[in-house]
Enzyme design. Structure first.
Site, PDB file in Angstrom:
ATOM      1  N   LYS A   1       0.796  -1.240  -0.142  1.00 58.44           N
ATOM      2  CA  LYS A   1      -0.030   0.050   0.001  1.00 58.44           C
ATOM      3  C   LYS A   1       0.910   1.190   0.074  1.00 58.44           C
ATOM      4  CE  LYS A   1      -1.588   2.801   2.791  1.00 58.44           C
ATOM      5  NZ  LYS A   1      -1.698   4.127   1.892  1.00 58.44           N
TER       6      LYS A   1
ATOM      7  N   CYS B   1      13.381  11.346   6.332  1.00 56.58           N
ATOM      8  CA  CYS B   1      13.670  11.013   7.576  1.00 56.58           C
ATOM      9  C   CYS B   1      15.072  11.279   8.275  1.00 56.58           C
ATOM     10  CB  CYS B   1      13.453   9.617   7.811  1.00 56.58           C
ATOM     11  SG  CYS B   1      14.404   8.385   6.760  1.00 56.58           S
TER      12      CYS B   1
ATOM     13  N   GLU C   1       9.667  16.692  14.952  1.00 60.94           N
ATOM     14  CA  GLU C   1      10.116  16.458  13.746  1.00 60.94           C
ATOM     15  C   GLU C   1       9.219  17.312  12.922  1.00 60.94           C
ATOM     16  OE1 GLU C   1       8.820  12.537  11.535  1.00 60.94           O
ATOM     17  OE2 GLU C   1      11.123  12.860  10.678  1.00 60.94           O
TER      18      GLU C   1
ATOM     19  N   GLU D   1       9.971   1.811  10.832  1.00 63.62           N
ATOM     20  CA  GLU D   1      10.996   2.814  10.402  1.00 63.62           C
ATOM     21  C   GLU D   1      10.183   4.033  10.738  1.00 63.62           C
ATOM     22  OE1 GLU D   1      14.016   2.304  10.066  1.00 63.62           O
ATOM     23  OE2 GLU D   1      14.116   0.004   9.586  1.00 63.62           O
TER      24      GLU D   1
HETATM   25  P1  NAD Z   1       2.276   8.532   7.703  1.00 61.35           P
HETATM   26  O1  NAD Z   1       2.507   8.169   9.027  1.00 61.35           O
HETATM   27  O2  NAD Z   1       1.390   9.594   7.831  1.00 61.35           O
HETATM   28  O3  NAD Z   1       1.873   7.584   6.607  1.00 61.35           O
HETATM   29  C1  NAD Z   1       2.708   6.387   6.209  1.00 61.35           C
HETATM   30  C2  NAD Z   1       1.915   5.466   5.425  1.00 61.35           C
HETATM   31  O4  NAD Z   1       1.003   4.830   6.455  1.00 61.35           O
HETATM   32  C3  NAD Z   1       0.940   5.959   4.537  1.00 61.35           C
HETATM   33  O5  NAD Z   1       0.772   4.864   3.457  1.00 61.35           O
HETATM   34  C4  NAD Z   1      -0.225   6.327   5.130  1.00 61.35           C
HETATM   35  O6  NAD Z   1      -1.411   6.028   4.423  1.00 61.35           O
HETATM   36  C5  NAD Z   1      -0.417   4.741   6.247  1.00 61.35           C
HETATM   37  N1  NAD Z   1      -1.138   4.856   7.249  1.00 61.35           N
HETATM   38  C6  NAD Z   1      -1.959   5.770   8.009  1.00 61.35           C
HETATM   39  N2  NAD Z   1      -2.553   5.574   8.858  1.00 61.35           N
HETATM   40  C7  NAD Z   1      -2.562   4.280   8.858  1.00 61.35           C
HETATM   41  C8  NAD Z   1      -2.983   3.310   9.796  1.00 61.35           C
HETATM   42  N3  NAD Z   1      -3.934   3.721  10.878  1.00 61.35           N
HETATM   43  N4  NAD Z   1      -2.934   1.938   9.633  1.00 61.35           N
HETATM   44  C9  NAD Z   1      -1.993   1.641   8.601  1.00 61.35           C
HETATM   45  N5  NAD Z   1      -1.300   2.578   7.747  1.00 61.35           N
HETATM   46  C10 NAD Z   1      -1.688   3.913   7.814  1.00 61.35           C
HETATM   47  O7  NAD Z   1       3.742   9.248   7.269  1.00 61.35           O
HETATM   48  P2  NAD Z   1       4.175   9.939   5.862  1.00 61.35           P
HETATM   49  O8  NAD Z   1       3.721  11.399   6.216  1.00 61.35           O
HETATM   50  O9  NAD Z   1       3.638   9.455   4.923  1.00 61.35           O
HETATM   51  O10 NAD Z   1       5.524  10.004   5.948  1.00 61.35           O
HETATM   52  C11 NAD Z   1       6.518  10.835   6.646  1.00 61.35           C
HETATM   53  C12 NAD Z   1       7.173  10.210   7.996  1.00 61.35           C
HETATM   54  O11 NAD Z   1       7.842   9.212   7.689  1.00 61.35           O
HETATM   55  C13 NAD Z   1       8.121  11.025   8.886  1.00 61.35           C
HETATM   56  O12 NAD Z   1       8.061  11.052  10.081  1.00 61.35           O
HETATM   57  C14 NAD Z   1       9.616  10.565   8.553  1.00 61.35           C
HETATM   58  O13 NAD Z   1      10.437  10.463   9.199  1.00 61.35           O
HETATM   59  C15 NAD Z   1       9.069   8.907   8.382  1.00 61.35           C
HETATM   60  N6  NAD Z   1      10.120   8.363   7.427  1.00 61.35           N
HETATM   61  C16 NAD Z   1      10.866   7.456   8.159  1.00 61.35           C
HETATM   62  C17 NAD Z   1      11.693   6.736   7.324  1.00 61.35           C
HETATM   63  C18 NAD Z   1      12.941   5.708   8.061  1.00 61.35           C
HETATM   64  O14 NAD Z   1      13.498   4.869   7.264  1.00 61.35           O
HETATM   65  N7  NAD Z   1      12.832   5.641   9.385  1.00 61.35           N
HETATM   66  C19 NAD Z   1      11.794   7.034   5.919  1.00 61.35           C
HETATM   67  C20 NAD Z   1      10.934   7.780   5.356  1.00 61.35           C
HETATM   68  C21 NAD Z   1      10.150   8.526   6.071  1.00 61.35           C
END
Ligand code: NAD
Length: 499
Positions: free
Chosen positions: A178, A287, A388, A253
């Protein structure tokens, strides 16, 4: 201006392109200028169930395909992605917004990962150990686990899916993927090319849609034993709680609040290069972005003025234009959040050295652009130094020793990446030992990971797992220990050993 035709896209389930059961759709729009990239199925639990069923059926055959053969599909995928690198890069500048060089790097990371994990098809090493008994053989082997639910964010829309799906698939699992709703076209392109490389039907399925419909169902689904999730800390907590009901393996992550330390003996020009790249690359939406710069008192003023001078020369614009340094941020709510943090920083008493505005003019008002922002006189406990922001904002913090710098760097809830600029080898080794992060750079910024080392972080950046490198295999396999007794008699471990 280049454009990408808006068209209708579908889910890919069991080797077929299909609409959402509900028939509902959503649009993906460019953060750079608002153009529509495509129309995608707004899927729900019924679509997830269908995809899981297909992945479960495919698993029974895929796990038996010899691993080197599985690896060969990954090699073909690597080649295909390399052939399509330019068009996928172009699409990324439109749909996600990052600048061309960085978008090409995102695609290259997936190519690298496909070659690396393709090679795992001929390794997937286990162990053999001697037995304490005669005529007995023992070994451990990696076993696939089943259907993997892979949930990804928008900021690395090709690389992150590769970090998850490639080790999962080469290990013999099947996947329901997804992607984020901000970057569905890139997720779709990834799957399309992987399928073209020769993946059997059902091995990789994509279901588009929101977190609370598609993501949540994937996490709840009783036949999905592994969830691999990259996203924000708060969503990671929700995913963990939901998955606990079925005692799933959960690989997380999450966020970062990464710092660059600049010591009094640092090469300041090099440090400024590292800060600009790490804080403003991908508009700060990595990130591993350097959202804090911890500077030794002796060089603070010189570093601050050189940094501000450089930042003010950065050109905002669409990622596909050659002279753009910083692209848009992903959407309106991100823009609002970033600006809210500028106000928070000012209210907290930090000094706004440059930026801090929503950008407009020259067509920028059609997208989501924010001026690269540097705060000075930031204290470690301020919210802008703790939370963040995920945008082009960095905070300068003054310290008077390496010990203080390390304490400030470690004094946040996250532990992803850290960096030190110093020409003193003793400083460098102390930092490598004492910075509590999953990744540390010496004389480079906080970004620059390669696919063959583990990637991930300590504390609230994750839950102890790592992506990439050999470590990724531990997420997607279970160990099985096997004992073979060829003595022809009952030999009891720990009891029938020789004197
Ligand atoms: P997000 O948590 O809003 O969404 C991530 C994914 O989770 C999306 O596909 C979203 O649709 C899905 N999602 C949302 N609610 C959910 C639920 N209840 N159950 C299952 N899936 C759900 O994050 P974002 O805004 O897309 O990404 C930014 C974040 O990602 C930042 O915090 C960043 O630091 C982190 N990030 C971490 C890494 C790493 O490797 N540590 C890498 C890239 C991004």
């Amino acid at each position: 201006m280049a454009t990408v035709d808006a068209k209708n896209f579908q889910n890919y389930i069991d080797g077929e392109w299909v609409d959402a059961a509900s028939g509902e759709t959503f649009r993906s729009k460019s953060p750079a200028d608002g153009e529509t990239i495509g129309v995608f199925p707004r899927s729900g639990p019924a679509d997830v169930d269908r995809a899981v069923e297909a992945a479960e059926a495919a698993y029974e055959e895929w796990r038996l395909v010899p691993a080197p053969k599985r690896g060969e599909v990954l090699f073909r995928f690597a080649q295909l992605l390399a052939e399509h690198k330019d068009d996928v890069t172009e699409l990324m500048t439109h749909e996600m917004g990052k600048v061309k060089a960085e978008a090409a790097g995102d695609v290259q990371e997936a190519i690298d990962m496909a070659y690396y994990m393709g090679g795992e098809g001929r390794r997937l090493f286990g162990q053999t150990t001697p037995s304490e008994l005669r005529d007995k053989f023992q070994m451990s082997v990696r076993m696939p686990v089943g259907v993997v639910g892979a949930i990804t964010p928008w900021n690395f829309p090709i690389a992150i899916p590769s970090w998850k799906t490639l080790p999962a698939i080469v290990s013999g699992n099947t996947v329901v993927f997804k992607p984020a709703t901000d970057t569905p076209a890139l997720g779709e392109r990834y799957v399309e090319l992987f399928a073209e490389a020769g993946l059997p039907k059902g091995v990789l399925n994509i279901v588009h849609g929101g977190g609370s419909d598609v993501g949540q169902r994937l996490v709840e689904h009783p036949y999905v034993p592994i969830i691999t999730f990259t996203g924000s800390r708060d969503t990671g907590v929700e995913v963990t709680k939901t998955a606990a009901n079925n005692l799933k393996h959960v690989h997380l992550e999450l966020g970062g609040k990464n710092a660059i330390i600049v010591m009094d003996d640092a090469d300041l020009d090099l440090a400024v290069d590292g800060i600009v790249w790490s804080a403003f690359g991908t508009s700060g939406q990595r990130c591993t972005a350097a959202s804090r710069v911890i500077v030794h008192d002796a060089v603070y003023d010189r570093l601050a003025s050189r940094l501000v001078e450089r930042v003010e020369q950065l050109r905002l614009g669409p990622g596909w234009e050659d002279d753009t340094d910083v692209g848009p941020v992903i959407n309106k709510s991100a823009l609002e959040k970033i600006h809210a943090y500028t106000e928070i920083g000012q209210d907290e008493g930090a000094k706004l050295l440059t930026g801090g505005e929503v950008a407009g003019g020259n067509g920028l008002e059609n997208g989501f652009y924010y001026t690269p922002t540097v705060f000075g006189d930031v204290r470690p406990a301020m919210r802008i130094a703790q939370e963040e922001i995920f945008g082009p904002t960095t905070a300068l913090i003054r310290v008077s020793s390496l010990d203080d710098a390390i304490a400030v760097s470690n004094g946040v809830e996250y532990g992803l990446s850290s960096s030190i600029f110093s020409r003193d080898v003793n400083n460098a080794f102390r930092a490598m030992r004492d910075l509590n992060t999953g990744i540390t750079y010496v004389n480079a910024g906080t970004i620059g990971a390669e696919v063959h080392l583990p990637f991930g972080g300590t504390k609230h950046t994750g839950n102890g797992h790592r992506e990439a490198g050999q470590a990724a295999l531990d997420v997607f396999t279970e160990w099985k220990s096997i004992y073979v007794d060829y003595s022809g008699k009952l030999q009891r471990a720990q009891i029938d050993t020789e004197e």
